[in-house]
Design a protein around this motif. Structure first.
Motif, PDB file in Angstrom:
ATOM      1  N   THR A 260      50.323  33.665  39.448  1.00  0.00           N
ATOM      2  CA  THR A 260      50.343  34.997  38.879  1.00  0.00           C
ATOM      3  C   THR A 260      49.095  35.733  39.329  1.00  0.00           C
ATOM      4  N   VAL A 261      49.186  37.038  39.430  1.00  0.00           N
ATOM      5  CA  VAL A 261      48.025  37.870  39.704  1.00  0.00           C
ATOM      6  C   VAL A 261      47.688  38.588  38.410  1.00  0.00           C
ATOM      7  N   LEU A 262      46.510  38.304  37.906  1.00  0.00           N
ATOM      8  CA  LEU A 262      46.066  38.933  36.662  1.00  0.00           C
ATOM      9  C   LEU A 262      45.501  40.317  36.955  1.00  0.00           C
ATOM     10  N   PRO A 263      45.559  41.216  35.984  1.00  0.00           N
ATOM     11  CA  PRO A 263      44.999  42.556  36.191  1.00  0.00           C
ATOM     12  C   PRO A 263      43.489  42.480  36.437  1.00  0.00           C
ATOM     13  N   PRO A 264      42.948  43.431  37.188  1.00  0.00           N
ATOM     14  CA  PRO A 264      41.520  43.418  37.507  1.00  0.00           C
ATOM     15  C   PRO A 264      40.602  43.343  36.284  1.00  0.00           C
ATOM     16  N   ASP A 265      41.032  43.907  35.154  1.00  0.00           N
ATOM     17  CA  ASP A 265      40.159  43.878  33.972  1.00  0.00           C
ATOM     18  C   ASP A 265      40.020  42.481  33.370  1.00  0.00           C
TER      19      ASP A 265
ATOM     20  N   GLU B 110      31.880  44.888  41.320  1.00  0.00           N
ATOM     21  CA  GLU B 110      31.677  46.213  40.721  1.00  0.00           C
ATOM     22  C   GLU B 110      32.990  46.792  40.214  1.00  0.00           C
ATOM     23  N   SER B 111      34.084  46.320  40.802  1.00  0.00           N
ATOM     24  CA  SER B 111      35.404  46.810  40.399  1.00  0.00           C
ATOM     25  C   SER B 111      36.432  45.758  40.787  1.00  0.00           C
ATOM     26  N   GLY B 112      37.689  46.113  40.624  1.00  0.00           N
ATOM     27  CA  GLY B 112      38.758  45.183  40.941  1.00  0.00           C
ATOM     28  C   GLY B 112      39.869  45.859  41.714  1.00  0.00           C
ATOM     29  N   TRP B 113      40.819  45.060  42.121  1.00  0.00           N
ATOM     30  CA  TRP B 113      41.996  45.549  42.835  1.00  0.00           C
ATOM     31  C   TRP B 113      43.117  44.546  42.591  1.00  0.00           C
ATOM     32  N   THR B 114      44.327  44.903  42.951  1.00  0.00           N
ATOM     33  CA  THR B 114      45.472  44.023  42.737  1.00  0.00           C
ATOM     34  C   THR B 114      45.993  43.503  44.073  1.00  0.00           C
TER      35      THR B 114
ATOM     36  N   VAL C 158      36.152  43.444  43.839  1.00  0.00           N
ATOM     37  CA  VAL C 158      35.453  44.206  44.873  1.00  0.00           C
ATOM     38  C   VAL C 158      33.958  44.032  44.625  1.00  0.00           C
ATOM     39  N   ARG C 159      33.278  43.482  45.632  1.00  0.00           N
ATOM     40  CA  ARG C 159      31.838  43.237  45.535  1.00  0.00           C
ATOM     41  C   ARG C 159      31.187  43.742  46.819  1.00  0.00           C
TER      42      ARG C 159
END
Length: 157
Positions: free
Chosen positions: A23-28, A46-50, A99-100
């Motif tokens: 499964t791919v979990l949400p970035p949060d 610093e942030s996320g992506w799917t 995202v780093r």
């Protein structure tokens, strides 16, 4: 295509990819997934992506060779080598996009499917203390198409 069918197609297309065993979990949820109990994890971003299915397929294609190399460079016992040789087959996998420094990574949390009922593994970060090398996490650099970090759970013994 009717408006209801179009709406359904858009909703289905927007959902994170899943398969029977990943499964791919949400970035949060990245922060929660990176708080493992008995293994090191990469730094949060610093942030996320799917990640999409193609991203996961490229990552998973790298796992067998990477684990084989890790086995050569470590003092794993025969049982651990045997159990890990089929990865990712046989593991439930939770992935999250990070995202780093402006670069995209995927962190994967691996739970052996045969070791218990994982309940809400599709929707909640799974944190396991100890358990040995059948529980592990890795990080994949999407741009470089390579695994950049690998860590195994500790053992209670």
């Amino acid at each position: 295509m009717g408006s209801a069918a179009l709406l359904l197609a858009l909703l289905i297309g927007a959902a994170p990819p899943q398969s029977e065993d990943y499964t791919v979990l949400p970035p949060d949820m990245a922060a929660g997934l990176l708080k493992q109990c008995s293994r090191a994890t990469p730094k949060p971003g610093e942030s996320g992506w799917t990640p999409g299915k193609d991203d996961i397929a490229r990552l998973e294609a790298r796992i067998p060779g990477f684990l084989a190399l890790a086995a050569e460079l470590t003092s794993w016992d025969a049982k651990s080598r045997s159990e890990l040789k089929d990865a990712p087959k046989g593991w439930l996998r939770q992935y999250v996009g990070i995202v780093r420094g402006g670069k995209r990574f995927i962190y994967g949390n691996f739970l052996p499917a045969k070791h218990g009922d994982w309940g809400e593994w599709r929707t909640e970060p799974m944190i396991v203390c100890d358990g040995g090398p059948v529980f592990f996490g890795l990080e994949y650099d999407v741009e470089k198409d390579r695994i950049t970090d690998l860590a195994f759970n500790g053992s209670i013994a």
